[in-house]
Design a protein around this motif. Structure first.
Motif, PDB file in Angstrom:
ATOM      1  N   LEU A 199       0.832  -1.198   0.000  1.00  0.00           N
ATOM      2  CA  LEU A 199       0.000   0.000   0.000  1.00  0.00           C
ATOM      3  C   LEU A 199       0.870   1.253   0.000  1.00  0.00           C
ATOM      4  CD1 LEU A 199      -2.654  -1.114   2.646  1.00  0.00           C
ATOM      5  CD2 LEU A 199      -2.909  -1.095   0.164  1.00  0.00           C
ATOM      6  N   GLY A 200       1.955   1.210   0.777  1.00  0.00           N
ATOM      7  CA  GLY A 200       2.863   2.347   0.822  1.00  0.00           C
ATOM      8  C   GLY A 200       3.521   2.602  -0.528  1.00  0.00           C
ATOM      9  N   SER A 250      13.232   9.033  -1.571  1.00  0.00           N
ATOM     10  CA  SER A 250      13.844  10.258  -1.057  1.00  0.00           C
ATOM     11  C   SER A 250      14.388  10.018   0.344  1.00  0.00           C
ATOM     12  CB  SER A 250      12.816  11.395  -1.032  1.00  0.00           C
ATOM     13  OG  SER A 250      13.286  12.483  -0.272  1.00  0.00           O
ATOM     14  N   GLY A 251      15.635  10.452   0.560  1.00  0.00           N
ATOM     15  CA  GLY A 251      16.245  10.288   1.876  1.00  0.00           C
ATOM     16  C   GLY A 251      15.477  11.013   2.962  1.00  0.00           C
ATOM     17  N   CYS A 310       9.822   8.811   7.745  1.00  0.00           N
ATOM     18  CA  CYS A 310       9.115   7.543   7.958  1.00  0.00           C
ATOM     19  C   CYS A 310       9.703   6.784   9.149  1.00  0.00           C
ATOM     20  CB  CYS A 310       9.203   6.675   6.703  1.00  0.00           C
ATOM     21  SG  CYS A 310       8.138   7.207   5.347  1.00  0.00           S
ATOM     22  N   VAL A 311      11.026   6.786   9.263  1.00  0.00           N
ATOM     23  CA  VAL A 311      11.675   6.119  10.387  1.00  0.00           C
ATOM     24  C   VAL A 311      11.269   6.789  11.696  1.00  0.00           C
ATOM     25  CG1 VAL A 311      13.881   5.648  11.512  1.00  0.00           C
ATOM     26  CG2 VAL A 311      13.635   5.243   9.068  1.00  0.00           C
ATOM     27  N   ALA A 312      11.290   8.122  11.690  1.00  0.00           N
ATOM     28  CA  ALA A 312      10.900   8.861  12.896  1.00  0.00           C
ATOM     29  C   ALA A 312       9.451   8.569  13.266  1.00  0.00           C
ATOM     30  CB  ALA A 312      11.095  10.359  12.678  1.00  0.00           C
ATOM     31  N   ALA A 313       8.572   8.560  12.255  1.00  0.00           N
ATOM     32  CA  ALA A 313       7.156   8.265  12.504  1.00  0.00           C
ATOM     33  C   ALA A 313       6.983   6.838  13.000  1.00  0.00           C
ATOM     34  CB  ALA A 313       6.341   8.485  11.223  1.00  0.00           C
ATOM     35  N   GLY A 314       7.761   5.914  12.437  1.00  0.00           N
ATOM     36  CA  GLY A 314       7.671   4.520  12.861  1.00  0.00           C
ATOM     37  C   GLY A 314       8.037   4.336  14.321  1.00  0.00           C
ATOM     38  N   VAL A 315       9.070   5.060  14.750  1.00  0.00           N
ATOM     39  CA  VAL A 315       9.508   4.954  16.142  1.00  0.00           C
ATOM     40  C   VAL A 315       8.547   5.677  17.073  1.00  0.00           C
ATOM     41  CG1 VAL A 315      11.316   5.579  17.791  1.00  0.00           C
ATOM     42  CG2 VAL A 315      11.942   4.661  15.546  1.00  0.00           C
TER      43      VAL A 315
END
Length: 240
Positions: A141-142, A152-153, A159-164
């Motif tokens: 889906l993503g 994009s870096g 995304c990593v920040a949101a995941g954590v």
């Protein structure tokens, strides 16, 4: 990230443990996907308030008293008010309300099976395993929605920040809470989330709310707190 850190032993899980982990992971995927879809069409406080219908329904259906259905009526009135209220940036999208209600369903199932995972799997290994399954479900889906933008870096860092911040930390604490608290107390504490979300939406996302939307959120918070408090009272009487 959790799997790399905790390294859950997937082969050691029993069939009973998998019967809790799999639906738990699918409910997580349902909740998070539709919550974010709803955020594109409604303010954070509104989406969070509608999401509380799920925990309230779990609490009420567990006892099925007239008072519980009265709390559901309160919450339903709050959702209706949010659906028809005009926000600062225009009407709340009807599809956004549908997405938020779907997220609420996922949250309800998440609480039920989260309790089972907390009881059947030691530590946070069950959550780490569930998040692997959730990631597998969500990844297509993503990619479909994000496409090349995901390369994009800057996007990956966000995304990593949101995941954590929105997944690993809160879900870990919630699983620990479900291990030590009754569903009633858990639901009572969760009931105040829409008010906090509305404040965060105002401070972080500059999302103002109208008086009607604030009233709708208040109705849902009151219903959630009342339903949770009722279960706490019932549980205390049962223990006595």
């Amino acid at each position: 990230l959790m799997a790399l850190y905790l390294r859950p032993r997937l082969r050691s899980y029993t069939a009973e443990q998998w019967r809790a982990i799999v639906p738990y992971s699918l409910s997580l995927a349902t909740f998070t996907v539709f919550f974010y879809l709803a955020l594109d069409r409604a303010p954070l406080g509104v989406v969070s308030a509608i999401g509380m219908i799920g925990p309230l329904a779990v609490a009420a259906l567990g006892r099925r008293s007239r008072l519980d259905f009265a709390w559901i009526a309160f919450a339903t009135a709050g959702v209706a008010l949010l659906a028809i209220a005009k926000g600062v940036d225009g009407n709340v999208d009807a599809l956004g309300v549908v997405f938020a209600l779907t997220a609420a369903t996922g949250l309800a199932v998440y609480i039920v099976f989260g309790k089972q995972v907390s009881q059947r799997v030691d530590g946070l290994g069950g959550l780490a395993t569930a998040l692997i399954i959730t990631a597998i479900v969500q990844a297509p889906l993503g990619v479909a929605y994000g496409g090349a933008d995901l390369l994009s870096g800057t996007v990956l860092a966000v995304c990593v920040a949101a995941g954590v911040l929105s997944t690993v930390i809160p879900f870990s604490f919630e699983l620990i809470a479900l291990r030590t608290l009754s569903i009633g107390i858990f639901g009572l504490l969760l009931a105040f989330e829409p008010a906090i979300a509305a404040l965060a939406g105002f401070l972080v996302r500059d999302q103002g709310l109208t008086e009607s939307q604030i009233a709708g959120i208040a109705l849902i918070v009151i219903a959630g707190a009342g339903g949770g408090a009722g279960i706490v009272w019932f549980w205390d009487r049962l223990q006595d």
